[in-house]
Design a protein around this motif. Structure first.
Motif: not given
Length: 238
Positions: A77, A80-81, A113-114, A116, A166
Motif C-alpha cells: 500500500s 502504491s501511494e 496491493p492492499m 486502496l 496510507d
C-alpha cells in the motif's frame, strides 16, 4: 560474459566485466557502507532509493529496489501511494512507468496491493491555519499567472493528496524531498524539507538522506541542494 538485460539491473559479474572499479565501489562503498550507516533505517533508505528511481525514470533498478523495500518493511500500500504521490511531483508518465515493475515484484511474492480506494473514506486532518497561509501566499504570487495551477495545487495536492492516510506524512515528505533533489528542483526543497521536519524527520535523518541521495542522484544534484538544506537547518535553530 552474458549480455545484461536492458530492463533489470546487471549482475555484479557483468558490472565487473565492463567496469571493475564500479563493481568495487558498489560492493565496498555502497552496499557494505552506505546501506549499513546507522543514521537512517534500511526501510527509509529503500523509500529514498525507490523515489529517486521513479523520479528519474530509471526503470531497470525498480524491480530490485521494490523487492528490497518489501523485504525491509515497506508495504504494498505504501509503494502504491509513493507511485501516486510522485505522479504530481515528477509527472504522470514517470508514475505510470513504475506500475509494471511494482506489479511484477508483488506477483513474484504472491502479493497484491492492499485494496486502496481512489478516494479514502477518511482523510487525515488538515491544519486549516497553515494551509490557509500557504494558499494565500500562492494565490498572491501566482494567482494571476496560472490560476489553474493554483486551483489544483490547493484542491488536489494539499487538500487531498497530502491527506491520504496510507502513507504517513513524514514518509510523504521524505518522498517529495528526494524527488525534488533528484530532479534538481532546488527552489522547492526549502518548503518541503521544512515540512518534512515538521512531520517528524529529524535533522540527523535529513542529513543522512542527502548522504544516501548522493549515490543515487549524483553528487552535483546533492551539492546544489545542500546550501538550501543548510539554510533550513539554521532557520529551525532560531
Amino acid at each position: 560474459m552474458s549480455i545484461p538485460s536492458l530492463t533489470s539491473l546487471p549482475s555484479m559479474d557483468d558490472v565487473a566485466a565492463v567496469a571493475p572499479a564500479l563493481a568495487a565501489y558498489t560492493a565496498e562503498a555502497l552496499d557494505a557502507d552506505v546501506w549499513t550507516r546507522p543514521g537512517l533505517s534500511v526501510r527509509d533508505r529503500c523509500i529514498v532509493t525507490v523515489s529517486v528511481l521513479i523520479a528519474k525514470a530509471q526503470l531497470p533498478g525498480l524491480p530490485h529496489y521494490f523487492a528490497k523495500a518489501l523485504d525491509s518493511g515497506v508495504t504494498p500500500s505504501e509503494l502504491s501511494e509513493i507511485i501516486t504521490h510522485l505522479a504530481f511531483y515528477t509527472g504522470w508518465m514517470n508514475a505510470y512507468a513504475a506500475v509494471a515493475p511494482l506489479a511484477a515484484s508483488l506477483a513474484e511474492r504472491g502479493m497484491s496491493p492492499m485494496p486502496l480506494p481512489a478516494t479514502p473514506s477518511r482523510l487525515l486532518p488538515l491544519d486549516e491555519e497553515t494551509e490557509a497561509r500557504r494558499a494565500a501566499m500562492v494565490e498572491q504570487n501566482l494567482g494571476d499567472v496560472a490560476p489553474g495551477v493554483v486551483r489544483y495545487t490547493t484542491e488536489l495536492i494539499f487538500r487531498d493528496l497530502w491527506l491520504r492516510p496510507d502513507l504517513a506524512p513524514r514518509d510523504r515528505s521524505l518522498v517529495t524531498v528526494c524527488a525534488l533533489t533528484a530532479t534538481a528542483q532546488v527552489a522547492q526543497i526549502s518548503f518541503h524539507l521544512d515540512r518534512a521536519m515538521d512531520n517528524g524527520l529529524t535533522r540527523a535523518e535529513a542529513s543522512e538522506v542527502f548522504t544516501h541521495l548522493a549515490f543515487y542522484t549524483g553528487w552535483p544534484a546533492v551539492m546544489s541542494a545542500l546550501p538550501v538544506v543548510k539554510d533550513v537547518f539554521a532557520s529551525r535553530r532560531k
